[in-house]
Scaffold this active site. Structure first.
Site, mmCIF file in Angstrom:
data_model
loop_
_atom_site.group_PDB
_atom_site.id
_atom_site.type_symbol
_atom_site.label_atom_id
_atom_site.label_comp_id
_atom_site.label_asym_id
_atom_site.label_seq_id
_atom_site.Cartn_x
_atom_site.Cartn_y
_atom_site.Cartn_z
ATOM 1 C CG HIS A 31 35.541 15.649 -30.037
ATOM 2 N ND1 HIS A 31 35.510 14.777 -31.074
ATOM 3 C CD2 HIS A 31 36.344 15.197 -29.116
ATOM 4 C CE1 HIS A 31 35.871 13.691 -30.776
ATOM 5 N NE2 HIS A 31 36.669 13.844 -29.441
ATOM 6 C CD GLU B 14 31.115 15.789 -31.606
ATOM 7 O OE1 GLU B 14 30.258 15.718 -32.622
ATOM 8 O OE2 GLU B 14 32.432 16.028 -32.201
ATOM 9 C CG HIS C 88 33.942 14.751 -39.965
ATOM 10 N ND1 HIS C 88 34.231 14.787 -38.751
ATOM 11 C CD2 HIS C 88 34.938 14.525 -40.649
ATOM 12 C CE1 HIS C 88 35.561 14.584 -38.310
ATOM 13 N NE2 HIS C 88 35.870 14.753 -39.660
#
Length: 247
Positions: free
Chosen positions: A43, A75, A199
């Site tokens: 990310h 991401e 997550h």
């Protein structure tokens, strides 16, 4: 079976504490892929506080030349810079998140109904080369939310499992969060969306998640697996997570 994609942001963040090239993001990508991870996730953020643009290019080259069967999942928020990066490296999967540039970490999913037109245009733009598109999704999005997500043309949602991961000392709340995740996953499957998750998933909370939320295609795990790797090494940590995920 749920595939494991190892998020390398924490590795990059540790490296960035010094102006030195270790720990090597590419080197540890090799370790996790050799241990059987199905792919890697990054990310990149505008301030490059962990993954840098150069890391993205280096990882893309690694996967293309040494691990052609592995998947690259990138991401990010769909800014112009993000579009340019995706076009340059052409990952197999793009996961869109509604983050502000300065956020410490992703902490909520998309408003699929309120942002539906915006997301539809972004998904159409990114799917031009046949990439899989996943949209970050709140655990309680339910049928209305995933129906709107499906309407954008996305292929999958990624369940935001942070609230569940935060219940490590509150089993009653964990049950509540699992029920919400399970309901949203069922709804997503019903409308024809694939389901990813990520997550704050750990070796401790994954078994209950897997039991409550069947049919998850891929789990993207970074912080937890990196923490475990400090004790057992990345090879062993990847194998442990794969065992829990059945991959």
């Amino acid at each position: 079976m749920t595939l494991l994609s190892v998020n390398l942001n924490a590795v990059a963040q540790l490296r960035n504490r010094r102006d030195l090239p270790w720990p090597s993001v590419v080197g540890l990508a090799r370790v996790v892929l050799d241990a059987g991870a199905s792919g890697v996730t990054v990310h990149p953020r505008p301030d490059e506080r962990h993954i840098r643009r150069t890391d993205v290019y280096d990882l893309a080259a690694l996967l293309e030349t040494e691990y052609p069967e592995a998947e690259f999942n990138i991401e990010g928020y769909p800014s112009d810079d993000f579009f340019h990066l995706i076009d340059a490296v052409n990952p197999q999967q793009v996961t869109l998140v509604p983050d502000e540039p300065g956020q410490t970490t992703s902490d909520h999913g998309w408003d699929f109904r309120g942002k539906g037109n915006f997301l539809t245009s972004v998904v159409q733009r990114l799917k031009a080369d046949g990439r899989r598109i996943s949209l970050f999704c709140d655990p309680d999005a339910g049928l209305d939310g995933v129906t709107a997500a499906k309407a954008t043309g996305a292929d999958r949602i990624e369940l935001y499992t942070g609230p569940y991961g935060g219940c490590y000392n509150d089993p009653d709340r964990a049950e509540y969060e699992l029920a919400a995740l399970a309901e949203t996953a069922r709804a997503a499957h019903a409308v024809g969306l694939g389901v990813n998750a990520g997550h704050d998933l750990t070796l401790a909370n994954l078994p209950a998640f897997q039991a409550a939320v069947p049919g998850v295609d891929e789990a993207s795990i970074g912080h937890g697996i990196t923490a475990d790797a400090l004790l057992m090494g990345f090879d062993a940590a990847v194998r442990a997570y794969r065992a829990v995920l059945g991959s």
